[in-house]
Design an enzyme around this catalytic site. Structure first.
Site: not given
Length: 761
Positions: A140, A213, A543
């Site tokens: 990520d 994220h 996600s």
């Protein structure tokens, strides 16, 4: 997620514009990154090591090109920068299987454990020692190591099997790791080769997460227990990952400019060497054949090493055929809602109220009705209704609440545009593309989001009233919302565009308004103008659903260390549910109707049931090789994917329908006269107590006869295997017709369910 997508589109369009403007010769001579697949077994004996052979092959077409990475686990080969002509020359050389251009991938951007039943079921899962032996690798944007989600309180020594490392770089040293965050690496050679050196004033050339994220996904999968977590008081409670005792290893492959396949492959290469047990990848890059898809190629190697790979299905729903990451050795995860909401009502001057959602926390609106304007009437731009940057006329907006339509730019950016123009609040209206799906955001000004129907009614009021007024009423956090879960509209849908006989997605998990850890480098909206800093953030996307399954897979791996990735996925799929407790079918928020296996796969995960599924559908690497033979892959294509010499047996009949998958996708030819007959063969392995299972298929499927042989399977011992065949006989139906059913084996104690999707094409 919309913000990331929008940025990606702008960036890609910008690159396209440059390349189209360039002269043809310049374009041909421009270097770009290629991934070179080598037939390692064909190395000439004059070379002592395969890397010397790779280097010699490269130098034969380019004296100046250098290898970015060499690969040995995920593929046999290397990545480098070449001109188109050099790439063609290299591909024609002996021992070269394929020279493939790099692909840019993009990210698919407290209540959850209770919603999944994990809080009450802690005693069912293994003691902390086996759970803490599991390592979950996350590819990520990196990690914010100071997050409380990565505290290592109570954890024992790092597992002896761990071979990873904590790499130093910008604002990051090995001291940032601990007994929870046991590995942190970063991969930027492909990114820098494509877009130039990293600007370290804008992003850290290290595993540090400047985006948020990666911290969110890693803490969702395996974050430690953090009491008193919330975003501005919303979703107040105890935050915890799915596998709170598991260890975390992060592999930073995503940067401001995207996630590049040469870096992704390099990270998967290292993760395999490091000995992770699960790989979580909340990213995707369109749809291509498996032998051209870096994530599929790397995942095949991981699967062979016993590593389960969990990937997000994509955020391109509700359009059909919109899935990413559909290889059958990947666990593909769609998104559903929780039973929690953040209501914020729109109250109009005519007395009507409309429900919306918001995570705004800040200065309240004046306690009175306020002037209201439609953005399209406060702009000279053709798309003024969308509240794009610099499109609103301050004189028409100042001191008012503005109605903006959703689309094009990020939801939170629309609020920033309204605020910059002097507006004091925003109502964000969905359009047909998003329907009634509501996603909450931590807006920079008082704002709420409403569904399409409410938006249309509010717009009608604005157009019909000469002096419209409005206010927004913020109601905080509400739990116990029904029905829940529902399939998120953004969650990508089947059918599978690469192999239609493999039903995808595999399952759905929570992916809407998820609270998890966040980066201290960026505000909750991700906007440069957002100076707020938070420890936790609430965001949405597949996600977010992907790491839920990654963490649950870690729990199952701890409970059943000998289970293969396919067995773990099977347990999650065959115990998933498609009905609410009141027996009503699970809903799709995009249609307001029951969802189908093309939306939810096998259903919504139920981890407590998955712990003890009774029977599993297992698969080995050899089974997947047979599947590739059934796809008529060439020997070169199979070698590119599987890194080995493998020839399909000419005397054997390979069928995709024989892959031992826990679901059924059946394709009938709509133009054929008479009857279509398709057979699927499956094998079940007993992982529960002895029992006799009987099969049932429901509901009745119009135009299709489904028969199962045998109808009873008896198991007397552990790991015993029994096979059965399902025959689907269908009459001719119009193209585009779909019929759905469910096949279940039950012995009265266990129920082993499989979705069926039948399509006429």
């Amino acid at each position: 997620m919309e913000m990331v997508k929008c940025f990606m589109i702008v960036l890609i369009l910008g690159l396209c514009h440059v390349s189209m403007a360039a002269p043809l010769e310049e374009k041909k001579s421009r270097r770009k990154t290629y991934i070179v697949h080598m037939a390692k077994s064909e190395m000439p004996p004059s070379f002592q090591h395969h890397t010397h052979w790779y280097d010699s092959s490269l130098k034969s077409v380019s004296a100046s090109a250098a290898m970015l990475y060499t690969y040995d686990n995920v593929i046999h080969g290397f990545s480098t920068q070449l001109t188109d002509e050099e790439a063609e020359q290299l591909e024609s050389q002996p021992g070269i299987l394929a020279v493939l251009p790099e692909v840019r991938y993009e990210l698919h951007t407290t209540r959850t454990p209770e919603f999944l039943g994990l809080s009450q079921a802690a005693a069912l899962f293994p003691e902390s020692e086996s759970a803490s032996e599991v390592v979950i690798g996350v590819l990520d944007t990196g990690v914010w190591p100071e997050s409380k989600s990565f505290a290592d309180t109570g954890l024992g020594p790092i597992p002896s099997s761990w071979k990873g490392a904590c790499e130093s770089g910008t604002n990051f040293t090995s001291a940032n790791c601990n007994k929870k965050l046991i590995g942190a690496r970063y991969f930027a050679k492909g990114y820098e080769a494509a877009l130039g050196a990293i600007d370290e004033t804008k992003e850290s050339r290290s595993p540090r997460d400047d985006d948020g994220h990666g911290t969110h996904t890693a803490s969702t999968a395996a974050g430690s227990v953090v009491e008193g977590a919330s975003l501005f008081g919303y979703a107040q409670g105890t935050a915890r990952g799915m596998a709170t005792r598991a260890r975390v290893a992060v592999y930073k492959v995503c940067w401001i400019g995207g996630c590049f396949s040469s870096d992704i492959l390099a990270a998967m290469e290292k993760a395999i060497d490091d000995n992770v047990n699960v790989l979580s990848m909340s990213l995707g890059g369109g749809m291509s054949d498996y032998y051209r898809d870096s994530v599929a190629i790397g995942s095949f190697a991981a699967m062979e090493k016993g590593i389960l790979v969990s990937c997000s299905a994509g955020n391109a729903g509700p359009a059909p055929y919109s899935l990413s990451n559909v290889a059958p050795w990947i666990t593909t995860v769609g998104a559903g809602t929780l039973d929690r909401d953040f209501p914020a009502f729109v109250s109009l001057g005519n007395g009507k109220n409309f429900s919306g959602v918001s995570l705004y926390r800040g200065s309240p609106l004046p306690g009175k009705m306020l002037p209201f304007v439609y953005a399209g009437n406060a702009s000279n731009a053709t798309n003024g209704n969308l509240c794009m940057m610099d499109t609103l006329i301050p004189e028409k907006v100042a001191g008012k609440i503005v109605l903006c339509d959703r689309g094009m730019n990020a939801r939170v950016q629309k609020g920033a545009v309204v605020k910059a123009a002097g507006g004091i609040g925003m109502v964000l209206s969905n359009t047909a593309a998003n329907g009634e799906e509501l996603v909450a955001d931590a807006h920079l000004l008082p704002a709420t989001a409403v569904g399409q129907k409410s938006g249309d009614a509010i717009r009608d009021y604005l157009f019909s009233n000469p002096n419209p007024t409005v206010t927004i009423l913020f109601e905080g956090t509400k739990v116990g919302i029904e029905p829940s879960p529902v399939v998120a509209a953004f969650s990508s849908r089947g059918p599978n565009s690469i192999t239609s006989e493999i039903l995808k997605p595999d399952m759905i998990a929570p992916g809407v308004n998820i609270l998890a850890g966040w980066s201290g480098a960026v505000g909750p909206t991700g906007l440069a103008t957002d100076t707020r800093r938070v420890d936790f953030n609430i965001i949405s996307g597949t996600s977010m659903s992907c790491p839920h399954v990654s963490g649950l897979a870690g729990l199952l791996k701890a409970a059943h260390p000998d289970w293969s990735p396919a067995a773990i996925r099977s347990a999650l799929m065959t115990t998933a549910y498609t009905e609410y407790k009141n027996k009503q079918k699970m809903q799709d928020i995009a249609t307001g109707k029951p969802s189908t296996p093309f939306d939810h796969g096998a259903g919504h995960v139920d981890p407590v049931s998955a712990l003890n599924p009774g029977l599993v559908y297992d698969l080995t690497a050899e089974d997947y090789l047979g599947f590739l033979c059934a796809l008529n892959y060439t020997e070169f294509q199979i070698r590119s994917l599987a890194r080995r010499n493998f020839s399909c047996d000419a005397s054997k009949r390979y069928r995709v329908t024989d892959l031992n998958y826990p679901s059924f996708a059946v394709n009938f030819d709509s133009v054929m006269g008479g009857s279509n007959v398709v057979k699927h063969t499956r094998t079940l392995t007993n992982v529960g107590s002895p029992g006799t299972y009987k099969v049932s298929v429901s509901p009745e499927t119009p135009g299709v006869k489904i028969s199962v042989e045998p109808q009873t399977l008896s198991f007397s011992q552990a790991n015993e295997k029994k096979s059965y065949t399902v025959t689907f006989s269908g009459s001719s139906r119009p193209t585009g017709t779909n019929v759905f059913a469910r096949l279940e084996w039950s012995d009265g104690k266990y129920t082993v369910g499989s979705p069926i999707a039948i399509s006429w094409t």
